[in-house]
Design a protein around this motif. Sequence first.
Motif, PDB file in Angstrom:
ATOM      1  N   SER A  87       0.834  -1.195   0.000  1.00  0.00           N
ATOM      2  CA  SER A  87       0.000   0.000   0.000  1.00  0.00           C
ATOM      3  C   SER A  87       0.870   1.248   0.000  1.00  0.00           C
ATOM      4  CB  SER A  87      -0.926   0.013   1.228  1.00  0.00           C
ATOM      5  OG  SER A  87      -0.233   0.488   2.360  1.00  0.00           O
ATOM      6  N   SER A  88       0.271   2.349  -0.340  1.00  0.00           N
ATOM      7  CA  SER A  88       0.973   3.629  -0.360  1.00  0.00           C
ATOM      8  C   SER A  88       1.226   4.167   1.037  1.00  0.00           C
ATOM      9  CB  SER A  88       0.173   4.655  -1.166  1.00  0.00           C
ATOM     10  OG  SER A  88      -1.118   4.814  -0.605  1.00  0.00           O
ATOM     11  N   ASP A  89       0.635   3.534   2.050  1.00  0.00           N
ATOM     12  CA  ASP A  89       0.855   3.974   3.419  1.00  0.00           C
ATOM     13  C   ASP A  89       2.210   3.533   3.965  1.00  0.00           C
ATOM     14  OD1 ASP A  89      -1.681   5.078   3.421  1.00  0.00           O
ATOM     15  OD2 ASP A  89      -2.609   3.216   4.137  1.00  0.00           O
ATOM     16  N   ASP A  90       2.837   2.558   3.304  1.00  0.00           N
ATOM     17  CA  ASP A  90       4.141   2.082   3.765  1.00  0.00           C
ATOM     18  C   ASP A  90       5.204   3.151   3.528  1.00  0.00           C
ATOM     19  OD1 ASP A  90       3.554  -0.631   4.651  1.00  0.00           O
ATOM     20  OD2 ASP A  90       3.076  -1.013   2.545  1.00  0.00           O
ATOM     21  N   PHE A  91       6.177   3.202   4.439  1.00  0.00           N
ATOM     22  CA  PHE A  91       7.213   4.221   4.343  1.00  0.00           C
ATOM     23  C   PHE A  91       8.083   4.023   3.103  1.00  0.00           C
ATOM     24  CE2 PHE A  91      11.335   6.122   5.425  1.00  0.00           C
ATOM     25  CZ  PHE A  91      10.932   7.399   5.768  1.00  0.00           C
ATOM     26  N   PHE A  92       8.413   2.761   2.797  1.00  0.00           N
ATOM     27  CA  PHE A  92       9.171   2.427   1.599  1.00  0.00           C
ATOM     28  C   PHE A  92       8.275   1.706   0.601  1.00  0.00           C
ATOM     29  CE2 PHE A  92      12.798   2.322   4.708  1.00  0.00           C
ATOM     30  CZ  PHE A  92      13.458   3.419   4.201  1.00  0.00           C
ATOM     31  N   SER A  93       8.548   1.908  -0.684  1.00  0.00           N
ATOM     32  CA  SER A  93       7.842   1.157  -1.722  1.00  0.00           C
ATOM     33  C   SER A  93       8.481  -0.207  -1.932  1.00  0.00           C
ATOM     34  CB  SER A  93       7.852   1.942  -3.034  1.00  0.00           C
ATOM     35  OG  SER A  93       7.219   3.187  -2.880  1.00  0.00           O
ATOM     36  N   PHE A  94       9.784  -0.279  -1.729  1.00  0.00           N
ATOM     37  CA  PHE A  94      10.483  -1.562  -1.796  1.00  0.00           C
ATOM     38  C   PHE A  94      11.769  -1.435  -0.994  1.00  0.00           C
ATOM     39  CE2 PHE A  94      12.882   0.720  -4.973  1.00  0.00           C
ATOM     40  CZ  PHE A  94      14.164   0.190  -4.895  1.00  0.00           C
ATOM     41  N   ALA A  95      12.316  -2.575  -0.614  1.00  0.00           N
ATOM     42  CA  ALA A  95      13.611  -2.609   0.060  1.00  0.00           C
ATOM     43  C   ALA A  95      14.172  -4.016  -0.054  1.00  0.00           C
ATOM     44  CB  ALA A  95      13.490  -2.207   1.530  1.00  0.00           C
ATOM     45  N   ARG A  96      15.475  -4.132  -0.112  1.00  0.00           N
ATOM     46  CA  ARG A  96      16.145  -5.432  -0.082  1.00  0.00           C
ATOM     47  C   ARG A  96      17.545  -5.231   0.471  1.00  0.00           C
ATOM     48  NH1 ARG A  96      19.752  -6.229  -4.220  1.00  0.00           N
ATOM     49  NH2 ARG A  96      19.663  -4.789  -5.985  1.00  0.00           N
ATOM     50  N   ALA A  97      18.059  -6.251   1.114  1.00  0.00           N
ATOM     51  CA  ALA A  97      19.380  -6.142   1.726  1.00  0.00           C
ATOM     52  C   ALA A  97      19.972  -7.534   1.901  1.00  0.00           C
ATOM     53  CB  ALA A  97      19.298  -5.424   3.069  1.00  0.00           C
ATOM     54  N   SER A  98      21.299  -7.583   1.918  1.00  0.00           N
ATOM     55  CA  SER A  98      22.025  -8.828   2.168  1.00  0.00           C
ATOM     56  C   SER A  98      23.239  -8.521   3.035  1.00  0.00           C
ATOM     57  CB  SER A  98      22.493  -9.481   0.865  1.00  0.00           C
ATOM     58  OG  SER A  98      21.412 -10.006   0.129  1.00  0.00           O
ATOM     59  N   ALA A 120       5.253  14.952  -5.998  1.00  0.00           N
ATOM     60  CA  ALA A 120       5.610  16.239  -5.398  1.00  0.00           C
ATOM     61  C   ALA A 120       5.813  17.262  -6.503  1.00  0.00           C
ATOM     62  CB  ALA A 120       6.883  16.111  -4.557  1.00  0.00           C
ATOM     63  N   GLY A 121       5.262  18.457  -6.318  1.00  0.00           N
ATOM     64  CA  GLY A 121       5.441  19.541  -7.272  1.00  0.00           C
ATOM     65  C   GLY A 121       4.896  19.249  -8.652  1.00  0.00           C
ATOM     66  N   GLY A 122       3.884  18.378  -8.735  1.00  0.00           N
ATOM     67  CA  GLY A 122       3.303  18.034 -10.022  1.00  0.00           C
ATOM     68  C   GLY A 122       4.069  16.956 -10.772  1.00  0.00           C
ATOM     69  N   PHE A 123       5.098  16.382 -10.145  1.00  0.00           N
ATOM     70  CA  PHE A 123       5.892  15.328 -10.770  1.00  0.00           C
ATOM     71  C   PHE A 123       5.770  14.033  -9.973  1.00  0.00           C
ATOM     72  CE2 PHE A 123       7.964  19.281 -11.998  1.00  0.00           C
ATOM     73  CZ  PHE A 123       8.148  19.102 -13.364  1.00  0.00           C
ATOM     74  N   ASP A 124       5.838  12.912 -10.683  1.00  0.00           N
ATOM     75  CA  ASP A 124       5.902  11.597 -10.043  1.00  0.00           C
ATOM     76  C   ASP A 124       7.368  11.221  -9.870  1.00  0.00           C
ATOM     77  OD1 ASP A 124       3.148  11.328 -10.007  1.00  0.00           O
ATOM     78  OD2 ASP A 124       3.104  10.423 -12.007  1.00  0.00           O
ATOM     79  N   HIS A 125       7.718  10.811  -8.675  1.00  0.00           N
ATOM     80  CA  HIS A 125       9.100  10.466  -8.365  1.00  0.00           C
ATOM     81  C   HIS A 125       9.188   8.996  -7.950  1.00  0.00           C
ATOM     82  CE1 HIS A 125      10.604  14.692  -8.177  1.00  0.00           C
ATOM     83  NE2 HIS A 125       9.329  14.932  -7.873  1.00  0.00           N
ATOM     84  N   SER A 126      10.239   8.322  -8.414  1.00  0.00           N
ATOM     85  CA  SER A 126      10.612   6.998  -7.913  1.00  0.00           C
ATOM     86  C   SER A 126      12.046   7.125  -7.424  1.00  0.00           C
ATOM     87  CB  SER A 126      10.507   5.937  -9.015  1.00  0.00           C
ATOM     88  OG  SER A 126       9.163   5.692  -9.355  1.00  0.00           O
ATOM     89  N   LEU A 127      12.174   7.319  -6.131  1.00  0.00           N
ATOM     90  CA  LEU A 127      13.473   7.575  -5.520  1.00  0.00           C
ATOM     91  C   LEU A 127      14.105   6.260  -5.081  1.00  0.00           C
ATOM     92  CD1 LEU A 127      15.291  10.001  -4.615  1.00  0.00           C
ATOM     93  CD2 LEU A 127      14.197   9.778  -2.366  1.00  0.00           C
ATOM     94  N   THR A 128      15.362   6.067  -5.440  1.00  0.00           N
ATOM     95  CA  THR A 128      16.105   4.868  -5.049  1.00  0.00           C
ATOM     96  C   THR A 128      17.398   5.280  -4.371  1.00  0.00           C
ATOM     97  OG1 THR A 128      15.232   3.574  -6.911  1.00  0.00           O
ATOM     98  CG2 THR A 128      17.239   2.767  -5.861  1.00  0.00           C
ATOM     99  N   PHE A 129      17.692   4.654  -3.257  1.00  0.00           N
ATOM    100  CA  PHE A 129      18.969   4.901  -2.597  1.00  0.00           C
ATOM    101  C   PHE A 129      19.523   3.568  -2.104  1.00  0.00           C
ATOM    102  CE2 PHE A 129      15.315   6.069  -0.060  1.00  0.00           C
ATOM    103  CZ  PHE A 129      15.440   5.303   1.094  1.00  0.00           C
ATOM    104  N   GLY A 185      22.457  -2.985   0.276  1.00  0.00           N
ATOM    105  CA  GLY A 185      21.041  -2.744   0.463  1.00  0.00           C
ATOM    106  C   GLY A 185      20.519  -1.696  -0.497  1.00  0.00           C
ATOM    107  N   ARG A 186      19.273  -1.853  -0.881  1.00  0.00           N
ATOM    108  CA  ARG A 186      18.588  -0.903  -1.745  1.00  0.00           C
ATOM    109  C   ARG A 186      17.192  -0.660  -1.176  1.00  0.00           C
ATOM    110  NH1 ARG A 186      23.031  -1.096  -3.086  1.00  0.00           N
ATOM    111  NH2 ARG A 186      23.976  -1.314  -5.160  1.00  0.00           N
ATOM    112  N   ALA A 187      16.717   0.568  -1.313  1.00  0.00           N
ATOM    113  CA  ALA A 187      15.359   0.905  -0.893  1.00  0.00           C
ATOM    114  C   ALA A 187      14.845   2.019  -1.784  1.00  0.00           C
ATOM    115  CB  ALA A 187      15.322   1.320   0.574  1.00  0.00           C
ATOM    116  N   GLY A 188      13.547   2.128  -1.879  1.00  0.00           N
ATOM    117  CA  GLY A 188      12.971   3.151  -2.737  1.00  0.00           C
ATOM    118  C   GLY A 188      11.612   3.603  -2.261  1.00  0.00           C
TER     119      GLY A 188
END
Length: 743
Positions: free
Chosen positions: A324-335, A380-389, A372-375
């Motif tokens: 759901s969109s209520d989750d803080f992250f949209s995805f995450a993985r780590a090893s 925001a500001g009229g743009f759709d963002h998919s942030l990955t770090f 690890g990766r998360a996104g």
Amino acid sequence: MLNRHHRLALLACTAAIFALPIPPVLAQSAPTETAAEGNANTTVLKKIVAKGDRLAGAQRGGIADTPLASEIDEKTLEEKQVTDLDDLGRSVDAGINASRADFGVNLRGLSGPRIVTTIDGVPIPYISNSARQDAFASINANGGGDMFDFNSLSVVDIVRGADSSRGGSGMLGGAVVLRTLEPEDVISDGKDWGAIFRSVYDSEDDSIAGSVAGARSFGETSVLFQGSYRKGNERDNGGTVGGYGSARTEPNPSDFDQNNLLFKIRHELEGGHRIGLTAESFRRDADNDLRAEQGRRFKIGDYTGFEDRDRKRVSLDYDFDAASSDDFFSFARASLYWQDLERSSGSNGRTIADEPYGRDNSISNESVGFNGRAGKDFEAGGFDHSLTFGLDVARSDWSQYTSAVCPTPATCPSLNNQSEIPDVKSTTIGAILEDRISVGESAFALTPGLRFDWFQYDPELNAGFQSNPGSGVFGDLKERDGVRLSPKLLGTYDIAPDVELFAQWSMAFRAPTVDELYSRFYNPFGRYAQLGNPDLKPETGNGFEVGANFDTGELTGRVAVFHNIYDNFIETVTTQNPVTGITEFNYTNVNKARISGIELSALKTFDNGFNLHASLAYSYGKNQDNDTRLRTVAPFKAIIGGGYSQETFGVDLSTTVSAAMPDDGKSNTFDAPGYGLVDMTGWWTPESFKGLRVEAGVYNIFDKKYFNALGVRGVNLNSTSAQPRDFYSEPGRTFKVSLTQRF
């Protein structure tokens, strides 16, 4: 040499699979309540990845999450009968090359430490010893990216281009991204268990292989075991002259054993979380009867070689896909992982003077790391963002030692029983940030990205290096560190729902290897030295690429045009020290090199069952310091064919064509001629045996004698130590048969 293979472990693994409680075939798993069904007020996210399974979704933010990547799935690996790296460039993709001289995969003219290899996100490092690295030398132990088993894989992703924004140090030519089997790859829909049995015979090296994978789910927990064993002989060639010594053209006799074990346990938690444990072990041992050397320096019948490769890995794994969109992250993985590699090559026997002889070049790397990766997807500001770090951290111990047999305690051979490279501890840290920006349903998206990398090498004056006569002659060892930023800018535009255009500029870098920084091999009698250079700068690159990916259902493929510019290329330069008079082979940064090219692949299927397919690759590389062509760049190659398939059978006829290696005008290099090969393959799934698949292929049908241009680029046929030309040729007509049974 280390203990020979893990037969008992393989048998235990197989027994464990059969011991799994197997319910009747018609048994069904109870349906589970989804997150959306459990909470009617939750806003369900739309899947962003095009692939529907969780395994593909878990790779979001990874190295291969880019339009510059191409995927080779398990079905293709099976249909093309891929059992080693050579098969990828032989039958699947003309842009992939592999040869003994490259110690693994060559992409766009680069190989070795300039290609990143990962398995389940864990990097497989390239290890080397420049003092013992001739491609055909029995003591050469270089490599790393070939230490895995194709039977354990579900997907091979090939990422091309100079782009360190995701892969970090070493991604100058591209990356080979390996994904191993997960329980859901083995368990069929509607069942709580599954198994895959496969056997393969390959006449190319007279090898027979067996593999078994079994998986079982217990509620929210699933377990997978996979084990494989392969035994064979020397790889065939076009030579016809046997015997011993300098006239031999047939390959040296060889026997090898290869085994792989894989274990995974996964547990699903509430809210889309999954935790797991992975354990993997790969080993390959080869014993070679070095008849080409017998009768020269060594006694006939008493000179053998060995090549051993060993890799072990254990990791704790975590995956998360937001429901759901209520989750803080949209995805995450780590090893969190531990990995140990060791390669050992050498020879044993007696010299013509009947003295015992033995050499063993052993190189190892042990690493502990985290990636690890998360996104987060947001507006925001009229743009759709998919942030990955992301974050990559690793701590490694590097070690090398060359041992030798001593005829007597007082007559140990010089320049052996020493380390050519000191023990080195290295630390690397990488941080990633990128943002895919789009406007609503707009077909255009822009993705800026940036990666920060820091590396540190700390050499230690161990006892083996103190025994090296060059350790105190060419300066002190010193710590080395560095920082690098790797930006990129990617633009994509969907001109139609099934056609994507892309353009990217990116920067890449490669930190020097421990071998390039610290290796020292000094022969005081011959007055020459092979030397590392602790003052080397990292190699850097700028990559420019435009292309398109398309998938209309009936027509799929990709086309890409690229231009890569490299600075500070690390190469060996020969000089004579004016003070000491010693001839020095030094690692040095040269100025510029560039590699440009075009790649094309396409598959067209017709309603009547016929299909046409093609894969073409052309690259041109140039050393701009001396205006010479780079011989690491493969000549033009194409794989073109057609096939016919129905529900229960299929056939394919294809030809592989390669141009000749361009003449470099030197008499001491071998410029391989061009060739054209014809292959025919077929498969059958009998209706009376559910889950059974039979594959067969005949390769090089017309028994053409040909040469791998990259593999022989350093061969000097005029040298007194070289064999005749046909000794370096590739296999003639061969066939391969495989049986696969799925339950």
